[in-house]
Design an enzyme around this catalytic site. Structure first.
Site, PDB file in Angstrom:
ATOM      1  N   LYS B  58       0.985 -17.578   0.619  1.00 22.83           N
ATOM      2  CA  LYS B  58       0.129 -18.571  -0.056  1.00 22.83           C
ATOM      3  C   LYS B  58       0.989 -19.433  -0.981  1.00 22.83           C
ATOM      4  O   LYS B  58       1.833 -18.901  -1.715  1.00 22.83           O
ATOM      5  CB  LYS B  58      -0.937 -17.862  -0.898  1.00 22.83           C
ATOM      6  CG  LYS B  58      -1.980 -17.126  -0.103  1.00 22.83           C
ATOM      7  CD  LYS B  58      -3.285 -17.893  -0.010  1.00 22.83           C
ATOM      8  CE  LYS B  58      -4.271 -17.199   0.906  1.00 22.83           C
ATOM      9  NZ  LYS B  58      -5.020 -16.150   0.195  1.00 22.83           N
ATOM     10  N   LYS B  63       6.483 -16.401  -4.578  1.00 26.24           N
ATOM     11  CA  LYS B  63       6.092 -16.425  -5.989  1.00 26.24           C
ATOM     12  C   LYS B  63       4.628 -16.060  -6.196  1.00 26.24           C
ATOM     13  O   LYS B  63       4.255 -15.578  -7.271  1.00 26.24           O
ATOM     14  CB  LYS B  63       6.352 -17.820  -6.573  1.00 26.24           C
ATOM     15  CG  LYS B  63       7.832 -18.158  -6.724  1.00 26.24           C
ATOM     16  CD  LYS B  63       8.411 -17.481  -7.957  1.00 26.24           C
ATOM     17  CE  LYS B  63       9.832 -17.975  -8.250  1.00 26.24           C
ATOM     18  NZ  LYS B  63      10.423 -17.257  -9.396  1.00 26.24           N
ATOM     19  N   SER B  88       8.507 -25.977 -12.993  1.00 24.74           N
ATOM     20  CA  SER B  88       7.958 -27.052 -12.171  1.00 24.74           C
ATOM     21  C   SER B  88       7.995 -26.677 -10.698  1.00 24.74           C
ATOM     22  O   SER B  88       7.619 -27.456  -9.841  1.00 24.74           O
ATOM     23  CB  SER B  88       8.753 -28.345 -12.386  1.00 24.74           C
ATOM     24  OG  SER B  88      10.114 -28.106 -12.138  1.00 24.74           O
ATOM     25  N   TYR B 125      -3.479 -27.205  -6.746  1.00 18.14           N
ATOM     26  CA  TYR B 125      -3.986 -25.846  -6.911  1.00 18.14           C
ATOM     27  C   TYR B 125      -4.768 -25.683  -8.215  1.00 18.14           C
ATOM     28  O   TYR B 125      -5.079 -24.568  -8.617  1.00 18.14           O
ATOM     29  CB  TYR B 125      -2.836 -24.842  -6.847  1.00 18.14           C
ATOM     30  CG  TYR B 125      -2.217 -24.721  -5.477  1.00 18.14           C
ATOM     31  CD1 TYR B 125      -3.014 -24.477  -4.356  1.00 18.14           C
ATOM     32  CD2 TYR B 125      -0.846 -24.858  -5.283  1.00 18.14           C
ATOM     33  CE1 TYR B 125      -2.459 -24.364  -3.090  1.00 18.14           C
ATOM     34  CE2 TYR B 125      -0.280 -24.745  -4.015  1.00 18.14           C
ATOM     35  CZ  TYR B 125      -1.092 -24.498  -2.937  1.00 18.14           C
ATOM     36  OH  TYR B 125      -0.538 -24.380  -1.688  1.00 18.14           O
ATOM     37  N   SER B 318      12.621 -16.771   1.444  1.00 20.18           N
ATOM     38  CA  SER B 318      11.708 -16.669   0.308  1.00 20.18           C
ATOM     39  C   SER B 318      10.714 -17.805   0.158  1.00 20.18           C
ATOM     40  O   SER B 318       9.692 -17.627  -0.500  1.00 20.18           O
ATOM     41  CB  SER B 318      12.524 -16.526  -0.970  1.00 20.18           C
ATOM     42  OG  SER B 318      13.419 -17.609  -1.082  1.00 20.18           O
ATOM     43  N   ASN B 321       9.017 -24.603   0.882  1.00 19.06           N
ATOM     44  CA  ASN B 321       8.587 -25.878   0.306  1.00 19.06           C
ATOM     45  C   ASN B 321       9.726 -26.893   0.299  1.00 19.06           C
ATOM     46  O   ASN B 321      10.356 -27.151  -0.717  1.00 19.06           O
ATOM     47  CB  ASN B 321       8.005 -25.642  -1.084  1.00 19.06           C
ATOM     48  CG  ASN B 321       6.693 -24.889  -0.992  1.00 19.06           C
ATOM     49  OD1 ASN B 321       5.912 -25.107  -0.057  1.00 19.06           O
ATOM     50  ND2 ASN B 321       6.447 -23.991  -1.930  1.00 19.06           N
TER      51      ASN B 321
END
Lengths: 333, 333
Positions: B58, B63, B88, B125, B318, B321
């Site tokens: 997700k 994280k 950020s 989000y 990991s 993005n």
């Protein structure tokens, strides 16, 4: 026989039994591909979506399932002489890889104007490349000559019971991984994948809807279903290079009877779906592979009241063989 | 105490028990991410590789595990006032998402020069963005002011027992999915992920090797291990934007004791690994996410006889993005 009315499986080139046999046959070699979900895409689509990621299959596409089933179905005498196909795409690479695993030659007839990366892919997996002229006639003639010279077995890319059975293993896995699926959306080209998927899925759950996703510029399946007979096109024009083939005499009866509808989308919708696959699902999906997501997001699907009761949709993302530069350049930045 | 000598888990900010509790806590919300394998990459690496695909978590990165565990650990009184962080990156987005799931506010302090896409991610989000000046001092001061104004709870990105426990759930899943893993390679930055991964993995299998992968331009963990104390750098310079943080007082003892070695790679190796992830695994992996693959392919690993007995290597990819344009432009075409 009425369209959409399943007949006895005896009429078709494959059935749930041949598909279950294929599953046992390919299990030592093929990946059981994961199913991904995304709340973000669910909310865009307004439905619960499940993505069967065949981009993670060996060779980067679902084609390995059928090719592997076909090659490991051969008896030793047949196998020794090798296999032949004329295809420059994912089927050729998959057949080369499966032949390599069995230790037999794969002769791949490729038109001499095919992209270099596709030729390289076939060679990487050990396929023996024979170039033909670009025309379909030359490709078939060349393949026939190879057949005569070598005694090898022809393995078509779609119109073949062994291929249909292999592709049908997608459904066996998918409906185990997401048992509440009420609708499956599958890319359609030669019809091998959707035939296998439909045969297996409707055997497991006769109420399941099977929808084909097809590009506007190669909508022979849509036209065939409308006309009630195999309809070929004089030309095709779509970014989805894996979806340019036509239905055959073995896939057509299955598509006619078991595919509930064909959703046609344009290339812009396909590109947008590829982009969502990259940005939201974080996966590389080729244009042909992303068309199922394009279909579920299309107005033709969303605004059709027939589909208002498709709550849990399984989408087959059929392959991931797309060059990053091609992907990037196709985006309207 | 000798380095590499596990002590009682009482000394650390988390342990196998808190990690198992985290697993139960986040299970309703987090994805159990798939593990991919590739014969092609195995043959390039000369080992059996397993890839834990946290790019499919997700929010697009691991994280979420820690953020979700931290937020759902809060009692109702604490939770009502919300949570604060100054980050950020992926932690900010993950914390926003987890807070949204619990229905509480997440205050995210972001330096005003942060990339717009990251700010957009946080807002998407539901995070409440508060801009600070770019300096770390201003970020901390702003976060402290928000804490005072709101009574919210600070949730650091790494140096926190709840975060370490959440990230440790990666090991619980990974060692179930690929039980023959003898070596885990994990990116290192603030040390939250590798601390949790190491604590859980060594509790399950004390013989397992835990290797950190770190960029040359931000090799504070390598230096800290060499010096036997937390060593911060005056500047960092790497494409891996998620790996620019330093170890903290809670992560350092775990890294000191349980991480067997730090493999340092340069940015070119990271980019090459991203490319392999895209082309072979068919997945989008950000630079920080691809560093484990870069490490296993690096000369520093391959030529080190210490690692000749690492046969089955688990690599944590990991996060995913990465903007497609950034990925494409980073390649040496």
């Amino acid at each position: 026989m009425e369209p959409n009315c399943p007949t006895s499986s005896n009429d078709y080139a494959a059935d749930i039994s041949s598909i279950r046999q294929a599953q046992v046959r390919i299990e030592p070699f093929a990946h059981r591909t994961p199913v991904l979900t995304s709340k973000t895409l669910d909310s865009i689509a307004g439905r619960k979506l499940y993505f069967k990621c065949e981009c993670f299959q060996k060779g980067g596409a679902f084609k390995f399932r059928g090719a592997c089933n076909a090659i490991f179905s051969l008896d030793d005498d047949q196998a020794t002489k090798g296999v032949v196909t004329h295809s420059s795409g994912n089927h050729a690479a998959a057949l080369s890889l499966a032949a390599k695993l069995r230790g037999i030659p794969a002769y791949i007839v490729i038109p001499k104007d095919a992209p270099k990366c596709k030729v390289a892919n076939v060679k990487r997996y050990g396929g023996r490349v024979i170039f033909s002229e670009p025309s379909m006639q030359s490709r078939e003639d060349t393949a026939n000559k190879v057949l005569q010279d070598t005694g090898a077995v022809l393995i078509p890319s779609s119109n073949d019971g062994r291929i249909i059975s292999g592709q049908g293993t997608i459904s066996l896995e998918f409906l185990e991984q997401a048992s509440d699926i009420d609708t499956l959306i599958v890319p359609i080209s030669g019809g091998g994948m959707i035939s296998g998927v439909a045969l297996a899925a409707k055997a497991i759950n006769p109420a399941i809807r099977i929808l084909a996703a097809e590009p506007m510029g190669a909508n022979d399946a849509f036209q065939s279903k409308s006309n009630g007979r195999i309809t070929k096109l004089s030309e095709v024009n779509t970014i989805a290079d894996g979806l340019r083939a036509f239905l055959g005499d073995l896939t057509w009866p299955i598509v006619r009877d078991l595919v509930d509808d064909v959703i046609v989308v344009d290339d812009k919708e396909i590109i947008q779906a590829m982009k969502l696959c990259y940005e939201i699902l974080k996966i590389a999906v080729e244009p042909s592979g992303a068309i199922g997501l394009a279909a579920v997001l299309s107005d033709g699907f969303r605004k059709n009241p027939v589909y208002s009761e498709c709550y849990h949709i399984g989408i087959v993302l059929s392959g991931g063989n797309v060059d990053l530069g091609v992907l990037w350049n196709s985006f309207d930045k």
